[in-house]
Design a protein around this motif. Structure first.
Motif, PDB file in Angstrom:
ATOM      1  N   TYR A   1     -57.753  26.399  91.636  1.00 21.76           N
ATOM      2  CA  TYR A   1     -56.906  27.039  92.639  1.00 21.76           C
ATOM      3  C   TYR A   1     -55.567  27.367  91.974  1.00 21.76           C
ATOM      4  CZ  TYR A   1     -55.186  22.376  92.335  1.00 21.76           C
ATOM      5  OH  TYR A   1     -54.700  21.212  91.814  1.00 21.76           O
ATOM      6  N   HIS A   2     -54.751  28.067  92.672  1.00 19.54           N
ATOM      7  CA  HIS A   2     -53.453  28.473  92.134  1.00 19.54           C
ATOM      8  C   HIS A   2     -52.441  27.341  92.327  1.00 19.54           C
ATOM      9  CE1 HIS A   2     -49.659  30.715  91.880  1.00 19.54           C
ATOM     10  NE2 HIS A   2     -50.336  31.579  91.174  1.00 19.54           N
ATOM     11  N   GLU A   3     -51.988  26.754  91.220  1.00 19.10           N
ATOM     12  CA  GLU A   3     -51.100  25.585  91.317  1.00 19.10           C
ATOM     13  C   GLU A   3     -49.795  25.887  92.030  1.00 19.10           C
ATOM     14  OE1 GLU A   3     -50.982  22.498  91.064  1.00 19.10           O
ATOM     15  OE2 GLU A   3     -52.637  21.866  89.814  1.00 19.10           O
ATOM     16  N   GLY A   4     -49.217  27.053  91.813  1.00 24.52           N
ATOM     17  CA  GLY A   4     -47.936  27.390  92.441  1.00 24.52           C
ATOM     18  C   GLY A   4     -48.025  27.317  93.955  1.00 24.52           C
ATOM     19  N   TRP A   5     -49.022  28.009  94.497  1.00 28.14           N
ATOM     20  CA  TRP A   5     -49.196  27.989  95.949  1.00 28.14           C
ATOM     21  C   TRP A   5     -49.538  26.592  96.446  1.00 28.14           C
ATOM     22  CZ3 TRP A   5     -47.292  31.169  99.169  1.00 28.14           C
ATOM     23  CH2 TRP A   5     -47.117  32.513  98.802  1.00 28.14           C
ATOM     24  N   ALA A   6     -50.289  25.860  95.646  1.00 25.65           N
ATOM     25  CA  ALA A   6     -50.661  24.509  96.036  1.00 25.65           C
ATOM     26  C   ALA A   6     -49.424  23.634  96.172  1.00 25.65           C
ATOM     27  CB  ALA A   6     -51.629  23.918  95.028  1.00 25.65           C
ATOM     28  N   MET A   7     -48.477  23.785  95.234  1.00 22.94           N
ATOM     29  CA  MET A   7     -47.261  22.981  95.326  1.00 22.94           C
ATOM     30  C   MET A   7     -46.440  23.380  96.537  1.00 22.94           C
ATOM     31  SD  MET A   7     -47.289  21.158  92.443  1.00 22.94           S
ATOM     32  CE  MET A   7     -45.939  21.033  91.335  1.00 22.94           C
ATOM     33  N   VAL A   8     -46.398  24.693  96.829  1.00 22.34           N
ATOM     34  CA  VAL A   8     -45.669  25.143  98.019  1.00 22.34           C
ATOM     35  C   VAL A   8     -46.274  24.505  99.263  1.00 22.34           C
ATOM     36  CG1 VAL A   8     -45.250  27.144  99.497  1.00 22.34           C
ATOM     37  CG2 VAL A   8     -44.868  27.327  97.041  1.00 22.34           C
ATOM     38  N   ALA A   9     -47.597  24.602  99.359  1.00 28.66           N
ATOM     39  CA  ALA A   9     -48.283  24.031 100.527  1.00 28.66           C
ATOM     40  C   ALA A   9     -48.047  22.535 100.615  1.00 28.66           C
ATOM     41  CB  ALA A   9     -49.777  24.320 100.447  1.00 28.66           C
ATOM     42  N   ALA A  10     -48.128  21.844  99.460  1.00 28.77           N
ATOM     43  CA  ALA A  10     -47.955  20.394  99.465  1.00 28.77           C
ATOM     44  C   ALA A  10     -46.567  20.025  99.982  1.00 28.77           C
ATOM     45  CB  ALA A  10     -48.170  19.840  98.061  1.00 28.77           C
ATOM     46  N   SER A  11     -45.565  20.810  99.616  1.00 29.21           N
ATOM     47  CA  SER A  11     -44.211  20.530 100.109  1.00 29.21           C
ATOM     48  C   SER A  11     -44.137  20.674 101.617  1.00 29.21           C
ATOM     49  CB  SER A  11     -43.198  21.476  99.469  1.00 29.21           C
ATOM     50  OG  SER A  11     -43.476  21.631  98.118  1.00 29.21           O
ATOM     51  N   PHE A  12     -44.763  21.766 102.145  1.00 27.69           N
ATOM     52  CA  PHE A  12     -44.771  21.945 103.596  1.00 27.69           C
ATOM     53  C   PHE A  12     -45.452  20.769 104.273  1.00 27.69           C
ATOM     54  CE2 PHE A  12     -42.963  25.718 105.199  1.00 27.69           C
ATOM     55  CZ  PHE A  12     -42.952  26.647 104.183  1.00 27.69           C
ATOM     56  N   ILE A  13     -46.563  20.338 103.680  1.00 27.22           N
ATOM     57  CA  ILE A  13     -47.325  19.256 104.293  1.00 27.22           C
ATOM     58  C   ILE A  13     -46.484  17.972 104.301  1.00 27.22           C
ATOM     59  CG2 ILE A  13     -49.367  17.821 104.074  1.00 27.22           C
ATOM     60  CD1 ILE A  13     -50.722  20.223 104.378  1.00 27.22           C
ATOM     61  N   VAL A  14     -45.927  17.616 103.157  1.00 29.65           N
ATOM     62  CA  VAL A  14     -45.199  16.348 103.078  1.00 29.65           C
ATOM     63  C   VAL A  14     -43.963  16.371 103.982  1.00 29.65           C
ATOM     64  CG1 VAL A  14     -43.827  14.903 101.550  1.00 29.65           C
ATOM     65  CG2 VAL A  14     -46.049  15.722 100.806  1.00 29.65           C
ATOM     66  N   LEU A  15     -43.200  17.473 103.890  1.00 32.07           N
ATOM     67  CA  LEU A  15     -41.983  17.545 104.716  1.00 32.07           C
ATOM     68  C   LEU A  15     -42.341  17.686 106.202  1.00 32.07           C
ATOM     69  CD1 LEU A  15     -39.896  19.793 102.328  1.00 32.07           C
ATOM     70  CD2 LEU A  15     -39.513  17.376 102.850  1.00 32.07           C
ATOM     71  N   GLY A  16     -43.302  18.554 106.482  1.00 32.36           N
ATOM     72  CA  GLY A  16     -43.708  18.761 107.873  1.00 32.36           C
ATOM     73  C   GLY A  16     -44.220  17.471 108.489  1.00 32.36           C
ATOM     74  N   PHE A  17     -44.969  16.717 107.697  1.00 32.59           N
ATOM     75  CA  PHE A  17     -45.492  15.446 108.180  1.00 32.59           C
ATOM     76  C   PHE A  17     -44.352  14.495 108.553  1.00 32.59           C
ATOM     77  CE2 PHE A  17     -48.029  11.801 108.627  1.00 32.59           C
ATOM     78  CZ  PHE A  17     -47.352  10.777 108.002  1.00 32.59           C
ATOM     79  N   MET A  18     -43.367  14.391 107.676  1.00 37.90           N
ATOM     80  CA  MET A  18     -42.252  13.490 107.976  1.00 37.90           C
ATOM     81  C   MET A  18     -41.501  13.965 109.208  1.00 37.90           C
ATOM     82  SD  MET A  18     -40.715  11.997 104.460  1.00 37.90           S
ATOM     83  CE  MET A  18     -40.457  13.457 103.487  1.00 37.90           C
ATOM     84  N   ALA A  19     -41.294  15.271 109.297  1.00 33.28           N
ATOM     85  CA  ALA A  19     -40.550  15.791 110.448  1.00 33.28           C
ATOM     86  C   ALA A  19     -41.311  15.591 111.751  1.00 33.28           C
ATOM     87  CB  ALA A  19     -40.263  17.282 110.230  1.00 33.28           C
ATOM     88  N   THR A  20     -42.642  15.560 111.670  1.00 34.34           N
ATOM     89  CA  THR A  20     -43.422  15.360 112.885  1.00 34.34           C
ATOM     90  C   THR A  20     -43.366  13.919 113.332  1.00 34.34           C
ATOM     91  OG1 THR A  20     -44.971  17.021 112.065  1.00 34.34           O
ATOM     92  CG2 THR A  20     -45.687  15.695 113.942  1.00 34.34           C
ATOM     93  N   PHE A  21     -43.557  12.994 112.403  1.00 31.73           N
ATOM     94  CA  PHE A  21     -43.829  11.629 112.841  1.00 31.73           C
ATOM     95  C   PHE A  21     -42.657  10.667 112.776  1.00 31.73           C
ATOM     96  CE2 PHE A  21     -48.017  12.195 114.133  1.00 31.73           C
ATOM     97  CZ  PHE A  21     -48.623  13.093 113.287  1.00 31.73           C
ATOM     98  N   ILE A  22     -41.630  10.947 111.992  1.00 33.69           N
ATOM     99  CA  ILE A  22     -40.494  10.034 112.012  1.00 33.69           C
ATOM    100  C   ILE A  22     -39.802  10.047 113.385  1.00 33.69           C
ATOM    101  CG2 ILE A  22     -38.216   9.576 111.020  1.00 33.69           C
ATOM    102  CD1 ILE A  22     -39.429  10.079 108.293  1.00 33.69           C
ATOM    103  N   PRO A  23     -39.620  11.219 114.006  1.00 32.14           N
ATOM    104  CA  PRO A  23     -39.062  11.173 115.372  1.00 32.14           C
ATOM    105  C   PRO A  23     -39.929  10.352 116.322  1.00 32.14           C
ATOM    106  CG  PRO A  23     -39.014  13.416 114.540  1.00 32.14           C
ATOM    107  CD  PRO A  23     -39.772  12.617 113.545  1.00 32.14           C
ATOM    108  N   GLN A  24     -41.218  10.282 116.062  1.00 30.95           N
ATOM    109  CA  GLN A  24     -42.082   9.528 116.967  1.00 30.95           C
ATOM    110  C   GLN A  24     -41.844   8.029 116.851  1.00 30.95           C
ATOM    111  OE1 GLN A  24     -46.173  10.744 116.979  1.00 30.95           O
ATOM    112  NE2 GLN A  24     -45.671  12.901 117.196  1.00 30.95           N
ATOM    113  N   PHE A  25     -41.499   7.555 115.645  1.00 28.67           N
ATOM    114  CA  PHE A  25     -41.107   6.144 115.530  1.00 28.67           C
ATOM    115  C   PHE A  25     -39.919   5.862 116.439  1.00 28.67           C
ATOM    116  CE2 PHE A  25     -43.702   4.001 112.630  1.00 28.67           C
ATOM    117  CZ  PHE A  25     -43.975   4.765 111.510  1.00 28.67           C
ATOM    118  N   LEU A  26     -38.939   6.763 116.387  1.00 27.33           N
ATOM    119  CA  LEU A  26     -37.726   6.569 117.176  1.00 27.33           C
ATOM    120  C   LEU A  26     -38.034   6.675 118.663  1.00 27.33           C
ATOM    121  CD1 LEU A  26     -35.303   8.574 114.880  1.00 27.33           C
ATOM    122  CD2 LEU A  26     -35.589   6.106 115.026  1.00 27.33           C
ATOM    123  N   ALA A  27     -38.940   7.602 119.016  1.00 29.68           N
ATOM    124  CA  ALA A  27     -39.292   7.733 120.437  1.00 29.68           C
ATOM    125  C   ALA A  27     -39.928   6.437 120.928  1.00 29.68           C
ATOM    126  CB  ALA A  27     -40.257   8.901 120.629  1.00 29.68           C
ATOM    127  N   GLY A  28     -40.745   5.826 120.086  1.00 29.23           N
ATOM    128  CA  GLY A  28     -41.356   4.556 120.475  1.00 29.23           C
ATOM    129  C   GLY A  28     -40.313   3.472 120.632  1.00 29.23           C
TER     130      GLY A  28
END
Lengths: 349, 216, 547
Positions: free
Chosen positions: C422-449
């Motif tokens: 696969y294309h490594e450049g795009w893979a790294m872009v996607a991986a960044s979205f996934i890692v950052l997006g994941f944190m942005a989704t679920f860290i607020p949920q810890f606080l909500a709890g």
């Protein structure tokens, strides 16, 4: 320091004797968690940078841990976990041991409301629990239908409420105020609206309140939420009061007369035929749905003129209305189907 | 002997196994693992029995008195005998006595049928008396709390067991037909072994059910 | 000379391989080739990941406002139920074992196939059948019990529950047969010279997972069967009006469902062990500790189920016992984390998409694992139970650990399965979205709890609004990352650079054959003469370092 950590972590106020105990351990655990995870991530990042590949198919040394390393690596987490377990369990045992002089209140959870009854000749209430400040209160709880859970975040208490069994919890409120009760075990359509309120009053005020309630004096005008806080009486009477106040009786008769809407007499568990030919059983679900979405299932022969009560009726009020409807049974046991509608000009508010 | 020789000599050897010994070992290991899953399947019902026996001690004791110890004992003897005959049948195949094996397996299947018939009589009696599970319970002699639960557990566990008896019986019938057609020999009998193992499990579950339901 | 030992050789794509060895649709549906079965698992699993993801987005959109947003209460209750059921039973449990276990196990053992290829195909068909039933439940109106099916709500709700229960029951069979197959394969089909201590760590992880699958799954089978019987027949063990105990359901349910989370996470840990060794070109630091800790997690994990029931009315003694045991399981994970980080030390790390996912995994598993220890602390769980804190904790493990592991596997073994990079450049872009997006989704949920927001709430008090909006915003980033991945991976299937046998210069046995592999896996049976994951140079003095 306590307050800073509490706000940073979005914890609610500490309004019970349990809350402060719990929160200190909470800070400890979360701090170590954050430090460990950041340290791990950072270390991995540093290592991957420092030891990045210089040329393709580079060879690497064989690196193995010593026994001492493994012991340290196992021992340190084990030590922390053990510490937390011991402190947590100690606090937990304290939490599950109500003081002997605690005042008992009976709690009954049912879809989707909380009912409270004080021991002896105590008053009953729906949705609001009055308690004195600085005195322990024990809650003896059961459910009428499915599993619910009694949760007061500000007190840090929670206990599942089971059908067929009594469970107990206790708390001692430290500050006067109003604290929300939330149901914390999924129980159906309005699980997310099965709320209540604990009203903590200074001890002397509470004693006075209790006395007045028991003497049956007229309800105090409470600036509480509209969840029937100050209504004392049966839920059926409460439902009748709401039916009058909200204007239901303008369209639904109580004596079998057909009117703008189907009559409420013998409505409960009646088989109604809908506009589209289907039949529906007028059970709690249908009645509640009709209040929220009246255009969804219209009985045949009636016009879609009922306004929605979504947002105008709190869950306990809707439940009280249902109970009132259930109480309207004519002496004969036949199920009378809805008769044709009769239209008269009605002044709209 | 090279791998390709082994495959040429033995038509039963699959292409991905090196030797028939390994293949047979794999089959046995798989069957033992499967038997473990069956034990865990029944475990939940035994747990239910234990919990509710603890809660409703008297009623469960009273209810178990209504079961016929005679019929239960006969069924136990029938199943244990069938386990014996199925083991003998397996041995017969191993030493090449196919006819004997067929006879023993037929006897085993007849035992299974006898077991089910006796169970059928017991069930019919319960239907007549109203000793039925849950909402259908209507036996007037025992009215204590948990009475309907006893019969729920009775029907669920004996029912699940009877289902396994039928499955085991079907497997044994299939094996009998295969033995008659000469599919197995002293060089190739692992399928019979697996079938016999499964039957032993069916027997074993009953040996636990019988005392818990009938005797105590 | 094999391709893998010469990094300068031009990558070759074999003209005949497992993908085209037999032609026609029926050759796929009747295949006994574990690689084809693994591929079909992949397509199915990804499809259901999409379905579960759509339910997740629906949930997050609804939670944008405290009141009703885009759907009614009953619909919302079905959304979170189906999100859970689809994600857990149709993706998380079957995915890594079904896809990568199937594809790689025989390759890593130097074998021609799994022990029972026909049983393997049956597992796949059972997976499809169970999935069809779950979809049937959705189409017939949808279940609203939550994926946990707690009685007596599940035995009395008028929504469509029985097809979902039947689906879970059949999926359980699929899981048991797969586990059984893998255990026997590992015991009996190892190539000559491949002793237990020379097995790649992915195999140890799959082995431990399979043991759990075989022993725990029958219990959930019985439990959902009992709920189904109670719904249809009106008799059962959990109805309090007939003397039953609803808490008994919880015990039986969680006896499977707690080990089930290890079924989900252990394979992911195995992926990380293998991939980190390859990506760092280094032996795994503490191989034995990682291998044994996998078994430790599997064993101890069976005794921890009561930590889901701290406020259920369980006795304080039980609560204490379950809490202590749960802490022990955490120690095994901590061991692994130290050993993985240690693998990077003095390695030769190649920056690539698998590496990004591995780093994300490391951070998330420590955070997620330790918040797990936090909720295992009984006094704290009283506040956190059934709130968004728990939701955040398990998503940190389910998404942060398991899905990161799945994505690592997908990228690491993509060239092996399809012969292209696969294309490594795009893979790294996607991986960044996934890692950052994941944190942005679920860290607020810890606080909500922390703030007291319970789970499964269609409407919520207004004070939780800001956190919910933040979480929904994060989830769009996360979703976007997945979309990017889908695009470049599908593109790479046809247009990616030819990978060759071993683009990672990895020491794994699966890389000693062509990419894609031939139908019979290896042209000649490999003989194993070295320890797994070792990268010492040939002829050079092997440098031993002990820490």
């Amino acid at each position: 320091m306590n307050d800073l950590m509490r706000r940073l972590l979005w914890l609610p106020v500490q309004a019970s004797t349990l809350a402060t105990r719990i929160d200190y351990l909470h800070y400890f655990v979360i701090t170590v968690t954050m430090i460990s995870s950041i340290a791990t991530g950072l270390l991995a990042f540093i290592l991957l940078f420092k030891y990045r590949e210089r040329r393709r198919a580079q060879s690497t040394p064989l690196v193995m841990p010593s026994v001492k390393f493994e012991i340290v690596v196992i021992g340190v987490p084990l030590f922390f976990f053990f510490l937390w377990f011991v402190q947590g369990y100690k606090d937990y045992i304290w939490y599950t041991t109500p003081p002997k002089d605690a005042m008992d209140v009976y709690v009954m959870g049912k879809k989707w409301m909380w009912k409270f009854a004080y021991g002896g000749q105590g008053p009953n209430a729906i949705g609001t629990l009055h308690v004195p400040q600085g005195r322990p209160v024990r809650l003896l709880m059961t459910s009428r239908d499915v599993i619910h859970s009694f949760y007061v975040p500000d007190f840090r208490i929670k206990q599942d409420v089971l059908p067929g069994r009594y469970t107990e919890t206790w708390f001692e409120a430290t500050q006067p105020g109003r604290y929300q009760i939330l149901c914390a075990e999924y129980c159906g359509t309005w699980h997310s609206q099965m709320w209540g309120e604990v009203v903590v009053m200074p001890a002397a005020e509470f004693d006075q309140w209790l006395l007045e309630q028991r003497r049956g004096l007229s309800e105090r005008v409470d600036t509480s939420t509209d969840d029937g806080a100050s209504f004392h009486g049966s839920i059926v009477e409460y439902g009748k009061k709401i039916a009058m106040a909200e204007g239901c009786v303008k369209c639904h008769s109580l004596d079998g007369q057909p009117h703008i809407g189907p009559t409420w007499l013998d409505l409960y568990l009646r088989r109604e035929t809908l506009e589209n030919g289907e039949t529906v059983l007028a059970d709690e679900g249908y009645l509640t749905d009709s209040m929220i979405d009246p255009r969804g299932k219209i009985v045949k022969g009636y016009k879609p003129v009922m306004p929605t009560y979504k947002g105008r009726l709190a869950a306990p009020e809707a439940a009280a209305l249902v109970e009132f409807i259930k109480s309207l049974r004519s002496p004969s046991l036949e199920n009378v189907p809805s008769k044709e509608a009769i239209y008269e000009p009605v002044k709209r508010p | 002997m090279s791998s390709s020789d082994a495959h040429a000599n033995n038509p039963h050897l699959a292409h991905h196994f090196d030797s028939i010994e390994k293949q047979d070992y794999a089959a046995r290991l798989a069957m033992w693992l499967f038997l473990a899953t069956e034990v865990l399947l029944f475990a939940g019902l035994f747990l239910g029995y234990t919990v509710y026996r603890h809660f409703y001690h008297e009623t469960f004791h009273e209810a178990s008195r209504t079961l016929s110890i005679t019929l239960g004992t006969i069924n136990t003897i029938v199943l244990i005998t069938s386990s014996l005959t199925v083991a003998l049948a397996f041995h017969a195949v191993k030493v090449g006595k196919n006819n004997q094996a067929v006879a023993l397996l037929v006897f085993t299947v007849l035992c299974a049928i006898a077991f089910l018939v006796i169970k059928g009589f017991e069930y019919r009696h319960k239907f007549e008396e109203g000793m039925l599970p849950g909402q259908f319970y209507s036996y007037k002699e025992i009215t204590g709390p948990g009475a309907n639960l006893y019969f729920t557990i009775y029907f669920l566990s004996t029912g699940l067991h009877a289902f396994h008896v039928i499955v085991g019986m079907s497997v044994l019938i299939w094996l009998t037909l295969r033995i008659k057609r000469g599919a197995y020999s002293p060089n190739h009998y692992v399928a019979v072994e697996l079938g016999a193992l499964y039957w032993h499990l069916v027997d074993l579950v009953w040996i636990f059910l019988f005392p818990l339901l009938y005797l105590i | 000379m094999s391709q893998s030992s010469d990094p300068e050789a031009v990558p070759v794509y074999p003209a005949v391989n497992y993908l085209n060895a037999d032609r026609g649709v029926w050759s796929w549906f009747s295949t006994l080739d574990h690689k084809r079965i693994g591929l079909m698992y992949l397509i199915t699993a990804l499809f259901f990941f999409l379905v579960g993801g759509i339910f997740a987005m629906a949930i997050r959109l609804e939670l944008l406002t405290p009141g009703p947003t885009i759907m009614g209460a009953n619909t919302y209750n079905r959304m979170f139920t189906l999100h859970g059921v689809v994600m857990i039973f149709l993706f998380m449990i079957p995915a890594i074992p079904g896809v990568f276990g199937n594809f790689l196990l025989p390759l890593m053992l130097g074998a021609k196939d799994v022990a029972f290829p026909r049983l393997n195909l049956l597992s796949l068909y059972l997976y499809w059948t169970g999935a069809l039933l779950a979809v049937g439940a959705m189409v017939m109106g949808g279940t609203d019990t939550g994926w946990t099916f707690y009685a007596p709500y599940s035995t009395s709700t008028p929504t469509t529950v029985f097809p979902a229960l039947l689906g879970v029951f059949i999926l359980g069979f699929s899981s048991i047969l797969t586990g059984l197959n893998f255990i026997v394969t590992i015991h009996t089909l190892r190539a000559p010279g491949l002793g237990w201590m020379r097995l790649q760590l992915f195999i140890w992880a799959i082995y431990a997972t399979s043991i759990i699958q075989v022993l725990a799954t029958p219990v959930i089978g019985l439990t959902v069967l009992l709920v189904g019987i109670e719904r249809v027949g009106g008799f059962g063990l959990f109805d309090p009006t007939k003397g039953g105990d609803p808490v008994l359901f919880q015990h039986m349910f969680w006896f499977y469902s707690h080990p089930a989370v290890y079924i989900m996470v252990l394979p992911s840990m195995g992926v990380i062990s293998d991939a980190i060794a390859a990506v760092a070109r280094k032996n795994v630091f503490g191989y034995k500790m990682i291998a044994y800790s996998s078994l430790g997690i599997a064993f101890v994990g069976f005794f921890a189920w009561g930590h889901h029931m701290f406020v259920s009315g369980q006795s304080p003694f039980d609560n204490g016992a379950f809490a202590a045991i749960s802490m022990l399981v955490g120690v095994f994970t901590a061991i692994k984390v130290f050993n993985w980080v240690g693998t990077l030390y003095r390695g030769a790390v190649r920056v690539s998409a698998p590496l990004v996912y591995i780093c994300g995994f490391l951070f998330f598993i420590v955070f997620g694992g330790m918040t797990g220890i936090a909720v295992a602390t009984v006094s704290l769980d009283v506040h956190w139970h059934d709130t968004y804190f728990v939701v955040a904790h398990f998503h940190f493990i389910m998404v942060g650990a398991v899905i990161m592991g799945f994505l690592t596997a997908l990228h690491y073994w993509f060239p092996k399965m399809f012969g292209r990079m696969y294309h490594e450049g795009w893979a790294m872009v996607a991986a960044s979205f996934i890692v950052l997006g994941f944190m942005a989704t679920f860290i607020p949920q810890f606080l909500a709890g922390n703030a007291g927001m319970p789970r499964r709430y269609y409407m919520y008090p207004e004070r939780f609004e800001a956190l919910n909006v933040a979480s929904t915003a994060g989830s769009s980033l996360l979703a976007f990352g997945f979309v990017i991945i889908a695009i470049y991976l599908i593109y790479a299937l046809r247009h990616g650079a030819i990978a060759g046998d071993n683009p990672w210069d990895s020491g794994g046995i699966e890389w000693m054959t062509s990419s894609p592999p031939p139908k019979e896996n290896f042209h000649t049976t490999p003989i194993i003469v070295r320890d797994p994951h070792s990268y010492q140079g040939h002829g050079e003095e092997v440098e031993h370092v002990v820490i």
